[in-house]
Design an enzyme around this catalytic site. Structure first.
Site, mmCIF file in Angstrom:
data_model
loop_
_atom_site.group_PDB
_atom_site.id
_atom_site.type_symbol
_atom_site.label_atom_id
_atom_site.label_comp_id
_atom_site.label_asym_id
_atom_site.label_seq_id
_atom_site.Cartn_x
_atom_site.Cartn_y
_atom_site.Cartn_z
ATOM 1 N N HIS A 130 108.384 27.704 -42.716
ATOM 2 C CA HIS A 130 109.299 26.509 -43.045
ATOM 3 C C HIS A 130 108.511 25.317 -43.319
ATOM 4 O O HIS A 130 107.959 25.131 -42.602
ATOM 5 C CB HIS A 130 109.847 26.442 -41.835
ATOM 6 C CG HIS A 130 110.747 25.486 -41.379
ATOM 7 N ND1 HIS A 130 111.580 24.871 -42.488
ATOM 8 C CD2 HIS A 130 111.406 24.256 -40.311
ATOM 9 C CE1 HIS A 130 112.385 23.885 -41.566
ATOM 10 N NE2 HIS A 130 112.672 23.700 -41.050
ATOM 11 N N GLN A 133 109.106 21.378 -43.462
ATOM 12 C CA GLN A 133 109.135 21.248 -41.987
ATOM 13 C C GLN A 133 107.367 20.847 -42.300
ATOM 14 O O GLN A 133 107.072 19.179 -41.671
ATOM 15 C CB GLN A 133 109.357 21.721 -41.243
ATOM 16 C CG GLN A 133 108.951 22.168 -39.063
ATOM 17 C CD GLN A 133 109.810 20.681 -38.956
ATOM 18 O OE1 GLN A 133 111.481 20.758 -38.694
ATOM 19 N NE2 GLN A 133 108.968 19.355 -38.716
ATOM 20 N N CYS A 261 108.750 20.282 -34.121
ATOM 21 C CA CYS A 261 109.836 19.870 -34.916
ATOM 22 C C CYS A 261 110.836 19.385 -35.145
ATOM 23 O O CYS A 261 112.270 19.900 -35.254
ATOM 24 C CB CYS A 261 109.501 21.598 -35.840
ATOM 25 S SG CYS A 261 110.295 23.021 -35.189
#
Ligand code: CP
Ligand code: NVA
Length: 304
Positions: A130, A133, A261
Site C-alpha cells: 500500500h 499510504q 491507516c
C-alpha cells in the site's frame, strides 16, 4: 518513459523527499484556498476491486482540485468482469485516460496492468503493498518529528500489505523500523532479506511490549484485511495480545504518536482511549493522503 508506483522501491530516496516537499506545499495552498489547476484536460481512472473510503475519495477530490477529471470503475461494470483480459483492458484504458490507480486483490493484476498500459499505473492497495499510504504516513511523521534519522517506528499487529510497505520504506528512508507480529505473520521472508541486504534498520520481534520501548511512532492496522474474512475468528484469537492500549502506549517514548491507516476496528487492534486520545494523529494522517497523492499525480504526469 512512463513511471509507475507499484511499490515504494519504485521511487528513489530523493523522489520520496521531493513528493513530501510538494505535498506540504499543496497542503499549505489548500489551507489558504489558493487555486492550482495544472491538470485541466487530464483524466485519472480509478479501478477498484475492493471497497475504499480514503483512497478513493482523496484521489478523486485531489484530481478535481488540480483541475482534472476522474472516471471510477469497478470490474463488474467493465467487460473485465465478463472475461476481457487484464492486458487488453490496460491497452484500451490507456487510450482514454492519462493515469490509472488500481485497488486489487492480487498484486500481480497491478503488475500486468502496468506492463501493458502506456500510462502511469498507481497501486492503490494490493494484497502485497500500500505505497500511497506509507508515503502520506511519512509526511505525517515528519510534521511531528522533522528529523527522521533516528525516529523509531513500531508497527504492531499483522505483517500485512501496510507492514510490507513500511519495510519497503525503510529501504529508502533512514528510519528505525520494528515490527511486532505473531510468529508466522511476518511480512514475506524475501522482502525482509532484501531490506536487510540494503542496510535498512528493520527488526522483527514477537513481543509488543519489548517492541514499543522508546518508540516515537506506534502504528497498527486491522487484524483481518479485506479478503481474509474467513480467517476472522482465528486471527482475533492470535492477535489479541497485539492490541494497542493505553498501557502499551505508556511503554513508548513520552512524545510518541499513535497512527493507524484506517479503517479501524475499534476494540480489536486499538481501543477508543488510544485512537481518540491526545497522542493520536489518525485524522491528520488521513488528510495527508489527499496532499501526498496530489503531489504523486503531478509527479507521474510530469508536472513537477
Ligand atoms: N487507508 C486506506 O487505504 O483506507 P481506504 O480503504 O478507506 O481507502
Ligand atoms: N490491511 C488493510 C488495509 C486497508 C487500508 C487491508 O488490506 O484491508
Amino acid at each position: 518513459m512512463k513511471r509507475d508506483l507499484l511499490e515504494i522501491t519504485d521511487l528513489s530516496r530523493e523522489e520520496i523527499r521531493w513528493l513530501i516537499d510538494w505535498a506540504r506545499r499543496l497542503k499549505d495552498q489548500q489551507r489558504r484556498a489558493i487555486s492550482y489547476r495544472p491538470l485541466v484536460g487530464k483524466t485519472l481512472g480509478l479501478l477498484f476491486e475492493k471497497p475504499s473510503t480514503r483512497t478513493r475519495v482523496s484521489f478523486q477530490t485531489g484530481m478535481y482540485q488540480l483541475g482534472g477529471d476522474v472516471v471510477f470503475m469497478s470490474p463488474q461494470e467493465l467487460q473485465l468482469g465478463r472475461g476481457e483480459t487484464v492486458e487488453d483492458t490496460a491497452r484500451v484504458l490507456s487510450r482514454y485516460l492519462d493515469v490509472l490507480a488500481l485497488r486489487t486483490y492480487s498484486h500481480s493484476t497491478i503488475e500486468i496492468f502496468a506492463r501493458h498500459a502506456s500510462i502511469p499505473v498507481i497501486n492503490a492497495l494490493s494484497d502485497k503493498f500500500h505505497p500511497c499510504q506509507v508515503l502520506a504516513d511519512l509526511m505525517t511523521i515528519q510534521e511531528v518529528f522533522p528529523e527522521l534519522e533516528d525516529t523509531k517506528v513500531v508497527f504492531v499487529g499483522d505483517g500485512n500489505n501496510v507492514a510490507s510497505s513500511w519495510v519497503n520504506l525503510a529501504i529508502r528512508i533512514p528510519i528505525r523500523l520494528t515490527l511486532a507480529v505473531p510468529p508466522g505473520y511476518e511480512p514475506p521472508a524475501d522482502l525482509i532479506e532484501q531490506a536487510k541486504r540494503s542496510g535498512a534498520r528493520v527488526e522483527i520481534l514477537h513481543d509488543p511490549l519489548e517492541a514499543v520501548d522508546g518508540a516515537h511512532v506506534v502504528y497498527t492496522d486491522v487484524w483481518v484485511s479485506m479478503g481474509q474474512d474467513r480467517e476472522r475468528r482465528e486471527r482475533i484469537r492470535i492477535f489479541t495480545p497485539y492490541r494497542v492500549t493505553p498501557s502499551l502506549m505508556s511503554m513508548a517514548h513520552p512524545s510518541a504518536i499513535f497512527m493507524h491507516c484506517l479503517p479501524a476496528h475499534r476494540g480489536e487492534e486499538v481501543v477508543d482511549e488510544v485512537i481518540d486520545g491526545s497522542q493520536s494523529v489518525v485524522w491528520e494522517q488521513a488528510e495527508n493522503r489527499l496532499h501526498l497523492q496530489k503531489a504523486l499525480l503531478l509527479f507521474l504526469l510530469g508536472q513537477i
